[in-house]
Each structure stands twice: as C-alpha cells, then as structure tokens.
Design a protein around this motif. Structure first.
Motif, PDB file in Angstrom:
ATOM      1  N   LYS A 135      24.717  45.514  49.753  1.00 26.29           N
ATOM      2  CA  LYS A 135      23.502  46.021  50.393  1.00 26.29           C
ATOM      3  C   LYS A 135      22.303  46.003  49.451  1.00 26.29           C
ATOM      4  CE  LYS A 135      21.744  49.941  53.065  1.00 26.29           C
ATOM      5  NZ  LYS A 135      21.412  49.112  54.243  1.00 26.29           N
ATOM      6  N   ILE A 136      22.524  46.336  48.167  1.00 23.13           N
ATOM      7  CA  ILE A 136      21.396  46.417  47.234  1.00 23.13           C
ATOM      8  C   ILE A 136      21.185  45.120  46.461  1.00 23.13           C
ATOM      9  CG2 ILE A 136      21.699  48.913  46.986  1.00 23.13           C
ATOM     10  CD1 ILE A 136      22.889  48.429  44.219  1.00 23.13           C
ATOM     11  N   GLY A 137      22.000  44.119  46.743  1.00 26.92           N
ATOM     12  CA  GLY A 137      21.823  42.829  46.103  1.00 26.92           C
ATOM     13  C   GLY A 137      22.425  42.729  44.713  1.00 26.92           C
ATOM     14  N   ALA A 138      23.368  43.615  44.389  1.00 29.15           N
ATOM     15  CA  ALA A 138      24.033  43.553  43.083  1.00 29.15           C
ATOM     16  C   ALA A 138      25.130  42.489  43.116  1.00 29.15           C
ATOM     17  CB  ALA A 138      24.628  44.909  42.726  1.00 29.15           C
ATOM     18  N   THR A 139      25.221  41.700  42.063  1.00 27.85           N
ATOM     19  CA  THR A 139      26.248  40.650  42.009  1.00 27.85           C
ATOM     20  C   THR A 139      27.391  41.011  41.072  1.00 27.85           C
ATOM     21  OG1 THR A 139      25.019  39.517  40.249  1.00 27.85           O
ATOM     22  CG2 THR A 139      24.588  38.826  42.527  1.00 27.85           C
ATOM     23  N   LYS A 140      27.278  42.186  40.429  1.00 31.26           N
ATOM     24  CA  LYS A 140      28.323  42.642  39.517  1.00 31.26           C
ATOM     25  C   LYS A 140      28.732  44.066  39.873  1.00 31.26           C
ATOM     26  CE  LYS A 140      26.724  39.844  35.610  1.00 31.26           C
ATOM     27  NZ  LYS A 140      26.266  39.864  34.202  1.00 31.26           N
ATOM     28  N   LEU A 141      30.021  44.326  39.725  1.00 35.37           N
ATOM     29  CA  LEU A 141      30.562  45.652  40.016  1.00 35.37           C
ATOM     30  C   LEU A 141      31.562  46.008  38.927  1.00 35.37           C
ATOM     31  CD1 LEU A 141      31.789  46.771  43.547  1.00 35.37           C
ATOM     32  CD2 LEU A 141      32.994  47.451  41.485  1.00 35.37           C
ATOM     33  N   VAL A 142      31.456  47.205  38.398  1.00 38.03           N
ATOM     34  CA  VAL A 142      32.393  47.663  37.374  1.00 38.03           C
ATOM     35  C   VAL A 142      33.411  48.591  38.013  1.00 38.03           C
ATOM     36  CG1 VAL A 142      32.689  48.913  35.201  1.00 38.03           C
ATOM     37  CG2 VAL A 142      30.654  47.492  35.563  1.00 38.03           C
ATOM     38  N   ASN A 143      34.685  48.271  37.828  1.00 41.68           N
ATOM     39  CA  ASN A 143      35.766  49.104  38.330  1.00 41.68           C
ATOM     40  C   ASN A 143      36.426  49.797  37.137  1.00 41.68           C
ATOM     41  OD1 ASN A 143      38.932  49.277  39.078  1.00 41.68           O
ATOM     42  ND2 ASN A 143      37.701  49.533  40.922  1.00 41.68           N
ATOM     43  N   LEU A 144      36.090  51.074  36.936  1.00 44.17           N
ATOM     44  CA  LEU A 144      36.672  51.831  35.833  1.00 44.17           C
ATOM     45  C   LEU A 144      38.014  52.394  36.265  1.00 44.17           C
ATOM     46  CD1 LEU A 144      33.639  53.824  34.331  1.00 44.17           C
ATOM     47  CD2 LEU A 144      34.686  51.714  33.482  1.00 44.17           C
ATOM     48  N   SER A 145      39.034  52.097  35.475  1.00 46.27           N
ATOM     49  CA  SER A 145      40.384  52.529  35.807  1.00 46.27           C
ATOM     50  C   SER A 145      41.039  53.111  34.553  1.00 46.27           C
ATOM     51  CB  SER A 145      41.176  51.335  36.343  1.00 46.27           C
ATOM     52  OG  SER A 145      42.449  51.731  36.798  1.00 46.27           O
ATOM     53  N   ASN A 146      42.354  53.324  34.624  1.00 50.76           N
ATOM     54  CA  ASN A 146      43.084  53.854  33.466  1.00 50.76           C
ATOM     55  C   ASN A 146      43.925  52.765  32.805  1.00 50.76           C
ATOM     56  OD1 ASN A 146      44.989  53.549  35.463  1.00 50.76           O
ATOM     57  ND2 ASN A 146      45.911  55.565  35.212  1.00 50.76           N
ATOM     58  N   ILE A 147      43.581  51.503  33.057  1.00 51.67           N
ATOM     59  CA  ILE A 147      44.312  50.374  32.466  1.00 51.67           C
ATOM     60  C   ILE A 147      43.351  49.496  31.668  1.00 51.67           C
ATOM     61  CG2 ILE A 147      46.126  50.328  34.219  1.00 51.67           C
ATOM     62  CD1 ILE A 147      44.592  48.071  35.623  1.00 51.67           C
ATOM     63  N   ASP A 148      43.871  48.829  30.648  1.00 49.38           N
ATOM     64  CA  ASP A 148      43.055  47.926  29.838  1.00 49.38           C
ATOM     65  C   ASP A 148      42.834  46.591  30.526  1.00 49.38           C
ATOM     66  OD1 ASP A 148      42.705  49.686  27.670  1.00 49.38           O
ATOM     67  OD2 ASP A 148      44.649  49.129  26.827  1.00 49.38           O
ATOM     68  N   TYR A 149      43.871  46.125  31.227  1.00 47.64           N
ATOM     69  CA  TYR A 149      43.806  44.833  31.915  1.00 47.64           C
ATOM     70  C   TYR A 149      44.603  44.911  33.214  1.00 47.64           C
ATOM     71  CZ  TYR A 149      42.297  42.755  27.448  1.00 47.64           C
ATOM     72  OH  TYR A 149      41.611  42.451  26.288  1.00 47.64           O
ATOM     73  N   VAL A 150      44.280  44.016  34.128  1.00 53.24           N
ATOM     74  CA  VAL A 150      45.138  43.774  35.276  1.00 53.24           C
ATOM     75  C   VAL A 150      46.236  42.819  34.820  1.00 53.24           C
ATOM     76  CG1 VAL A 150      45.270  42.702  37.559  1.00 53.24           C
ATOM     77  CG2 VAL A 150      43.295  44.120  36.958  1.00 53.24           C
ATOM     78  N   PHE A 151      47.457  43.025  35.292  1.00 50.75           N
ATOM     79  CA  PHE A 151      48.589  42.157  34.946  1.00 50.75           C
ATOM     80  C   PHE A 151      49.036  41.366  36.174  1.00 50.75           C
ATOM     81  CE2 PHE A 151      48.552  45.107  31.513  1.00 50.75           C
ATOM     82  CZ  PHE A 151      49.166  44.470  30.440  1.00 50.75           C
ATOM     83  N   ASP A 152      49.729  40.276  35.926  1.00 54.52           N
ATOM     84  CA  ASP A 152      50.192  39.443  37.042  1.00 54.52           C
ATOM     85  C   ASP A 152      51.348  40.086  37.804  1.00 54.52           C
ATOM     86  OD1 ASP A 152      52.124  39.143  35.085  1.00 54.52           O
ATOM     87  OD2 ASP A 152      52.249  36.955  35.251  1.00 54.52           O
ATOM     88  N   LYS A 153      51.954  41.115  37.216  1.00 50.97           N
ATOM     89  CA  LYS A 153      52.985  41.920  37.880  1.00 50.97           C
ATOM     90  C   LYS A 153      53.040  43.276  37.185  1.00 50.97           C
ATOM     91  CE  LYS A 153      56.020  38.620  36.407  1.00 50.97           C
ATOM     92  NZ  LYS A 153      57.307  37.884  36.352  1.00 50.97           N
ATOM     93  N   ASP A 154      53.715  44.212  37.773  1.00 50.11           N
ATOM     94  CA  ASP A 154      53.762  45.565  37.234  1.00 50.11           C
ATOM     95  C   ASP A 154      54.393  45.573  35.833  1.00 50.11           C
ATOM     96  OD1 ASP A 154      54.087  48.252  36.643  1.00 50.11           O
ATOM     97  OD2 ASP A 154      54.847  48.785  38.625  1.00 50.11           O
ATOM     98  N   PRO A 155      53.622  45.885  34.788  1.00 49.52           N
ATOM     99  CA  PRO A 155      54.168  45.861  33.420  1.00 49.52           C
ATOM    100  C   PRO A 155      55.187  46.972  33.167  1.00 49.52           C
ATOM    101  CG  PRO A 155      51.948  46.752  33.419  1.00 49.52           C
ATOM    102  CD  PRO A 155      52.197  46.238  34.798  1.00 49.52           C
ATOM    103  N   ASN A 156      55.199  47.990  34.025  1.00 46.74           N
ATOM    104  CA  ASN A 156      56.178  49.072  33.876  1.00 46.74           C
ATOM    105  C   ASN A 156      57.553  48.664  34.377  1.00 46.74           C
ATOM    106  OD1 ASN A 156      54.275  51.022  32.856  1.00 46.74           O
ATOM    107  ND2 ASN A 156      53.495  51.269  34.939  1.00 46.74           N
ATOM    108  N   LYS A 157      57.578  47.610  35.183  1.00 46.26           N
ATOM    109  CA  LYS A 157      58.853  47.141  35.742  1.00 46.26           C
ATOM    110  C   LYS A 157      59.268  45.779  35.195  1.00 46.26           C
ATOM    111  CE  LYS A 157      58.044  49.510  40.168  1.00 46.26           C
ATOM    112  NZ  LYS A 157      57.864  49.328  41.638  1.00 46.26           N
ATOM    113  N   HIS A 158      58.297  45.025  34.680  1.00 43.63           N
ATOM    114  CA  HIS A 158      58.584  43.668  34.223  1.00 43.63           C
ATOM    115  C   HIS A 158      58.093  43.464  32.786  1.00 43.63           C
ATOM    116  CE1 HIS A 158      59.481  42.558  38.421  1.00 43.63           C
ATOM    117  NE2 HIS A 158      58.399  43.275  38.728  1.00 43.63           N
ATOM    118  N   LYS A 159      59.031  43.244  31.881  1.00 46.47           N
ATOM    119  CA  LYS A 159      58.674  43.064  30.473  1.00 46.47           C
ATOM    120  C   LYS A 159      57.884  41.785  30.230  1.00 46.47           C
ATOM    121  CE  LYS A 159      62.541  45.717  28.573  1.00 46.47           C
ATOM    122  NZ  LYS A 159      63.730  45.681  27.672  1.00 46.47           N
ATOM    123  N   ASP A 160      58.023  40.812  31.138  1.00 44.53           N
ATOM    124  CA  ASP A 160      57.329  39.539  30.957  1.00 44.53           C
ATOM    125  C   ASP A 160      55.968  39.515  31.668  1.00 44.53           C
ATOM    126  OD1 ASP A 160      58.391  39.604  33.513  1.00 44.53           O
ATOM    127  OD2 ASP A 160      58.870  37.460  33.560  1.00 44.53           O
TER     128      ASP A 160
END
Length: 229
Positions: A135-160
């Motif tokens: 609506k305001i014409g912003a092209t960037k959005l910051v999503n603050l979470s409790n993780i350093d990175y997104v992983f390709d699968k759950d790191p708590n369940k998958h060591k790889d």
C-alpha cells in the motif's frame, strides 16, 4: 500511496516480544534502534506478532472444547493486539495514537512510527505486513524472528539441514505449507509469501536479538540472515 520519507516495514515475531515472559531486553534495544534510525530520517511501520500469548490461549481453548479455526484465529489476533499496544506505549511520544487493525488504513507522514497488529481471521501478521508494504510502495520488508537463518528443513529434526542466505520466492515457497493455519509455526506465512512474490517485495529474515544485522541490511551491506526476493 507513497510515503514521503523512507518507511521501513518491520514484522516483529511474537517470539521476540513474548518468548515466555515479556522480553524487556529486546524491547529496550528495539526502542533505541528505531529512535536512532528516525534520527537518520526514516519512518517505521511495525507489525506485532502474538508469540506465546497467542499459543497459550489457543492451546487452552483446545483443551476445553472443540473450536473452529475462526475462533482460534480471533484468539491469535487479540494476542497480537495486546502486544501491539505494548509497542505503541513504548513509542507513545512518536507513534500514531491508534493501533492499526486494518492494513487498508491510510497512513500519514505526521508520525514517525505506526504500530499494527492482526486484522481478521484467515490473515496472519506477515500478510498484514506485506499488504501495508504494498500500500505504501515499500519494496523491502524486514521479518524479525528468533532465528539467524531460514533452513531448508527443520534443523531441530534434521542434522543435515542447510541454512539459506539468499533465495528466490519460487524456491522459498516450496519449503512452506500451501495454506495458512492458526498458530502455524513457519518462517513466513505461505499466503503472505505468495503476495510478496506477486508484488516484487523482498523480505529479509533477521534475528531480532541482533539488530546490528538489520542496520546493515538497511544500509545495503552484507548481513547475517536470509534474503528472499
């Protein structure tokens, strides 16, 4: 509507505001960070998530009776709103006096900070953030979470599991469920992700405990986190 000043849209995960008890250490750092950035000519729209407050109410309701998703959503929405009121109180001297509950509401340059929260059943605060950015014409959005990175699968369940530093929306959306569900634990709402891709909005997922990384992202520097565009 295009804001006159550079406006930063920030979706703050409830896990940062209320990981268990209310995280005043994070809130103090966020308060300082936002005010410093405003001194540099920026404005903020901050959208509050629900965190443990949301899930505790939803879990309690489920133990007592069988509920429709709409009722569970409303519990979550009101949790985001009390967290939003907390943020608005912290920024009371520079924030718009009313909490934004409808992302279609017109924003103005009169206030340096606008605080938003949940809207209506079926839509997450991630979706609210994307809708406001559009609506305001912003092209960037910051999503603050409790993780350093997104992983390709759950790191708590998958060591790889492998961390993702940068990816495109098509690849990222393949990691997400296809539908929104109340209380969903996901790095980003799948419906919001679809809308962000459609509107060419990039999202930086950054650990809220490391606001220096957000500063780097806003300055166009390399940062620790996941960039989706």
């Amino acid at each position: 509507m295009k804001m006159q000043k550079e406006t930063i849209v920030v979706s703050v995960g409830g896990s940062l505001i209320v990981p268990d008890a209310i995280n005043t250490t994070f809130l103090k750092k966020l308060n300082t960070f936002v005010r410093d950035q405003i001194e540099n000519g920026k404005q903020f729209v901050i959208i509050a998530g629900g965190g443990k407050v949301c899930r505790r109410y939803q879990d309690a309701a489920r133990k007592v009776t069988s509920l429709q998703n709409e009722d569970l959503d409303w519990l979550g929405i009101h949790a985001t709103r009390i967290n939003g009121h907390l943020l608005r109180t912290i920024f009371h001297d520079i924030a718009h006096p009313a909490l934004i509950k409808n992302p279609n509401k017109k924003l103005s340059d009169e206030h340096s900070v606008h605080i938003a929260a949940g809207w209506k059943p079926g839509w997450s605060t991630d979706y609210v953030a994307v809708r406001i950015a559009k609506k305001i014409g912003a092209t960037k959005l910051v999503n603050l979470s409790n993780i350093d990175y997104v992983f390709d699968k759950d790191p708590n369940k998958h060591k790889d599991a492998k961390k993702i530093k940068e990816t495109d929306w098509t690849s990222f959306r393949e990691l997400l469920p296809t539908e929104w569900d109340p209380g969903l634990s996901s790095p980003f709402d799948p419906i919001a992700a679809k809308d962000a891709q459609k509107n060419d909005i990039e999202v930086a997922v950054i650990n809220g405990a490391k606001l220096k990384q957000m500063e780097k992202y806003l300055s166009g520097e390399k940062f620790a986190g996941t960039l989706i565009k």
